[in-house]
Design a protein around this motif. Sequence first.
Motif, PDB file in Angstrom:
ATOM      1  N   GLY A  41      91.508  75.286 101.362  1.00 34.46           N
ATOM      2  CA  GLY A  41      90.382  76.197 101.630  1.00 34.46           C
ATOM      3  C   GLY A  41      89.053  75.779 101.026  1.00 34.46           C
ATOM      4  N   ALA A  42      89.002  74.642 100.327  1.00 33.59           N
ATOM      5  CA  ALA A  42      87.744  74.219  99.684  1.00 33.59           C
ATOM      6  C   ALA A  42      86.693  73.806 100.721  1.00 33.59           C
ATOM      7  N   GLY A  43      87.169  73.355 101.890  1.00 33.78           N
ATOM      8  CA  GLY A  43      86.226  72.983 102.946  1.00 33.78           C
ATOM      9  C   GLY A  43      86.362  71.534 103.410  1.00 33.78           C
ATOM     10  N   LYS A  44      87.538  70.947 103.236  1.00 33.54           N
ATOM     11  CA  LYS A  44      87.744  69.546 103.664  1.00 33.54           C
ATOM     12  C   LYS A  44      87.501  69.404 105.165  1.00 33.54           C
ATOM     13  N   THR A  45      88.145  70.251 105.944  1.00 30.81           N
ATOM     14  CA  THR A  45      88.020  70.111 107.404  1.00 30.81           C
ATOM     15  C   THR A  45      86.602  70.449 107.857  1.00 30.81           C
ATOM     16  N   SER A  46      85.999  71.448 107.201  1.00 28.44           N
ATOM     17  CA  SER A  46      84.608  71.793 107.560  1.00 28.44           C
ATOM     18  C   SER A  46      83.680  70.611 107.294  1.00 28.44           C
ATOM     19  N   ARG A  76      90.941  70.401 115.053  1.00 29.37           N
ATOM     20  CA  ARG A  76      89.518  70.651 114.780  1.00 29.37           C
ATOM     21  C   ARG A  76      88.737  69.335 114.765  1.00 29.37           C
ATOM     22  N   GLU A 118      92.282  63.303 105.461  1.00 31.08           N
ATOM     23  CA  GLU A 118      92.315  64.617 104.810  1.00 31.08           C
ATOM     24  C   GLU A 118      93.678  64.789 104.155  1.00 31.08           C
ATOM     25  N   ASN A 165      81.124  72.284  97.364  1.00 29.77           N
ATOM     26  CA  ASN A 165      80.870  73.014  98.615  1.00 29.77           C
ATOM     27  C   ASN A 165      80.684  74.515  98.353  1.00 29.77           C
ATOM     28  N   LYS A 166      80.182  75.182  99.351  1.00 26.56           N
ATOM     29  CA  LYS A 166      79.995  76.646  99.359  1.00 26.56           C
ATOM     30  C   LYS A 166      78.935  77.091  98.354  1.00 26.56           C
ATOM     31  N   ASP A 168      76.280  78.300  99.103  1.00 24.45           N
ATOM     32  CA  ASP A 168      75.710  79.556  99.633  1.00 24.45           C
ATOM     33  C   ASP A 168      76.326  80.779  98.941  1.00 24.45           C
ATOM     34  N   SER A 197      76.456  73.103 101.355  1.00 23.27           N
ATOM     35  CA  SER A 197      77.112  74.231 102.018  1.00 23.27           C
ATOM     36  C   SER A 197      77.438  73.865 103.454  1.00 23.27           C
ATOM     37  N   CYS A 198      78.694  73.903 103.782  1.00 19.34           N
ATOM     38  CA  CYS A 198      79.080  73.680 105.180  1.00 19.34           C
ATOM     39  C   CYS A 198      78.719  74.882 106.038  1.00 19.34           C
ATOM     40  N   ARG A 199      78.437  76.014 105.405  1.00 22.71           N
ATOM     41  CA  ARG A 199      78.059  77.205 106.158  1.00 22.71           C
ATOM     42  C   ARG A 199      76.602  77.121 106.592  1.00 22.71           C
TER      43      ARG A 199
END
Length: 221
Positions: A41-46, A76, A118, A165-166, A168, A197-199
């Motif tokens: 959930g850390a954002g690897k795929t994002s 994805r 990944e 990451n994140k 935001d 931020s990937c967001r």
Amino acid sequence: MTQRVPVVEKILNANDRLATDNRAKLDAAGVFALNFMASPGAGKTSLIEHTIQGLRGKLRLAVIDGDIATSLDADRAAAAGAQAVQINTGGECHLDAVMLHDALANLDLSTIDLLIVENVGNLICPASFQLGTHQSVLIASVPEGDDKPYKYPGMYRGVDAMVINKIDLLPYVTFNMEYFQRGVEILNPGVVNFPLSCRTGEGIDAWISWVDQQVKTIRAV
Ligand SMILES: Nc1nc2c(ncn2[C@@H]2O[C@H](COP(=O)(O)OP(=O)(O)O)[C@@H](O)[C@H]2O)c(=O)[nH]1
Ligand SMILES: [Mg+2]
């Protein structure tokens, strides 16, 4: 008297030999490879999706996705426009060099500039297994907490680059960036790091430039 057999050491040595073979195969094809490691959930795929997008038209990308059960992440990466291969580890908490070796056989390396692997989401086991990739990247994220370098030193010590990451979420989460960075600096002095931020996309450009530069550097050697 009982004799202690260093089984774990032997397994790791065999793994390292195959990792060397994987590296030779990548080098021969001129492919630069990154190993993405992080918590679930850390954002690897994002970040992979952003990287594919940011390098579109510049570099040809492939992604190898390690997952304990599904192919959701590989789907994805494929949807974002990369060649994607899924490794289901069947419950194993990390990728190893054998798994990468088998996955590489499913890619046409002559058509790839950059390979992103990944790893399975986990801050412990993946740090012990060399894959043969050129650099490893840890993706930390703000909601995980600022104490993670102190709790998972093996992972933080071994990586070549780090993403935070994140960012935001900084206004909403108790995360002391100075305390976090101090822990990182003790374990891995001077490691290059990218708060992003990937967001919102903030900080992504610096990350993309770094990846692009790494590929150029390896090609120049
Ligand atoms: N707020 C916020 N959420 C993010 C960010 N990056 C990823 N996420 C979310 O975090 C969750 C896990 O992301 P994912 O890329 O699947 O993580 P992975 O398990 O490490 O591959 C998803 O719901 C993403 O939308 C970010 O920068 N900010
Ligand atoms: Mg993922």
